[in-house]
Scaffold this motif. Structure first.
Motif, PDB file in Angstrom:
ATOM      1  N   LYS A 129      17.958  -6.444   3.265  1.00 47.24           N
ATOM      2  CA  LYS A 129      16.873  -5.430   3.182  1.00 47.24           C
ATOM      3  C   LYS A 129      15.693  -5.518   4.109  1.00 47.24           C
ATOM      4  CE  LYS A 129      18.096  -5.895  -1.713  1.00 47.24           C
ATOM      5  NZ  LYS A 129      17.701  -6.067  -3.135  1.00 47.24           N
ATOM      6  N   GLN A 130      15.344  -6.514   4.615  1.00 41.07           N
ATOM      7  CA  GLN A 130      14.341  -6.446   5.508  1.00 41.07           C
ATOM      8  C   GLN A 130      14.763  -5.798   6.943  1.00 41.07           C
ATOM      9  OE1 GLN A 130      10.951  -7.241   5.234  1.00 41.07           O
ATOM     10  NE2 GLN A 130      11.593  -7.673   2.971  1.00 41.07           N
ATOM     11  N   ARG A 145      14.499  -1.984   6.952  1.00 43.71           N
ATOM     12  CA  ARG A 145      13.372  -1.451   7.116  1.00 43.71           C
ATOM     13  C   ARG A 145      13.082  -1.050   8.378  1.00 43.71           C
ATOM     14  NH1 ARG A 145       9.151  -5.184   4.539  1.00 43.71           N
ATOM     15  NH2 ARG A 145       7.618  -3.612   5.210  1.00 43.71           N
ATOM     16  N   PRO A 175      10.343 -11.297   7.171  1.00 39.74           N
ATOM     17  CA  PRO A 175       9.745  -9.936   6.946  1.00 39.74           C
ATOM     18  C   PRO A 175       9.820  -8.971   8.080  1.00 39.74           C
ATOM     19  CG  PRO A 175       8.282 -11.510   6.150  1.00 39.74           C
ATOM     20  CD  PRO A 175       9.229 -12.377   6.867  1.00 39.74           C
ATOM     21  N   ALA A 176      10.223  -7.660   8.071  1.00 41.43           N
ATOM     22  CA  ALA A 176      10.315  -6.694   8.838  1.00 41.43           C
ATOM     23  C   ALA A 176       9.348  -6.635   9.853  1.00 41.43           C
ATOM     24  CB  ALA A 176      10.870  -5.256   8.095  1.00 41.43           C
TER      25      ALA A 176
END
Length: 249
Positions: free
Chosen positions: A19-20, A23, A87-88
């Motif tokens: 999911k990250q 992004r 995190p992205a």
């Protein structure tokens, strides 16, 4: 950008990592599953953008990265492991570095590690290899650690096969005068998943990484010998430096 994720039994973290990665809006996501016995395959398949490569038997993270690199098409290759969710924005820093002209963008872990005298063998190997290559400024930064990113130029220059031995690939990058720099600072030590094979003094993973660095050093010596750089005086100085490093001074 091509994002290459190597994973083994990471059903708890792989979906969140993907999911990250989404992004970042990459051109492609390649997930290489090494000997997974959990539901990592099924979960990865839920992400339609991901190309999933399933190896029934474990080939190792480094082989997975090399395989993903061979299959990739992007100008920027971002390498991750499936066992930690980053995190992205922290991931984007490595891609930005390559987009700005860096060929090998490394994770800067210097501030997270103890002094040399208290360091483990893997850390000392990383420091020593960078020192031998004349890049002490890189500290412990290494292609052994993720995240790191490569340019397409770097991949074509060193070859995807060399990624199976990350320290050797790093040495070749520097020998080939590619632009190798620290990029982001991601605390992978805190999030690294502990396994039976990577805990305790002299564990299997430690021995593998130390052996990889020995192979890298051999490649450096072969290059210097072929280039006429090595002399008896130079060898004597290198032995002196090695003794000093071994004794922690």
């Amino acid at each position: 950008m091509s994002v290459i994720i190597s994973a083994r039994n990471e059903e708890r973290t792989l979906p969140a990592l993907l999911k990250q990665v989404q992004r970042l809006n990459p051109a492609e996501i390649i997930v290489v599953l090494n000997g997974c016995t959990d539901n990592s395959y099924g979960l990865a398949r839920m992400f339609k953008q991901a190309t999933v490569v399933h190896c029934p038997e474990s080939a190792g993270h480094d082989v997975g990265r090399a395989l993903g690199a061979k299959l990739s098409r992007g100008d920027i290759l971002l390498f991750l492991d499936g066992d930690m969710v980053i995190p992205a924005p922290q991931l984007a820093v490595f891609a930005w570095a390559v987009d700005g002209g860096v060929d090998v963008a490394l994770n800067d872990l210097d501030a997270l590690l103890p002094s040399f005298a208290l360091s483990d063998d893997v850390t000392r190997c990383k420091l020593y290899l960078n020192s031998v290559l004349g890049r002490s400024d890189l500290g412990v930064s290494s292609m052994t650690a993720v995240p790191h990113a490569l340019s397409r130029r770097a991949l074509e220059r060193i070859g995807y096969r060399e990624l199976t031995v990350p320290p050797k690939a790093q040495a070749l990058s520097i020998i080939e005068h590619l632009r190798v720099e620290k990029a982001g600072k991601v605390n992978v030590i805190k999030h690294n998943r502990l396994r039976q094979g990577n805990t305790g003094a002299g564990n299997a993973m430690e021995q593998l990484i130390v052996g990889d660095h020995a192979e890298a050093l051999l490649r450096v010596l072969m290059h210097r010998n072929a280039s006429g750089i090595i002399s008896a005086k130079n060898l004597q100085e290198q032995r002196r430096q090695l003794a000093a490093w071994r004794n922690g001074v």
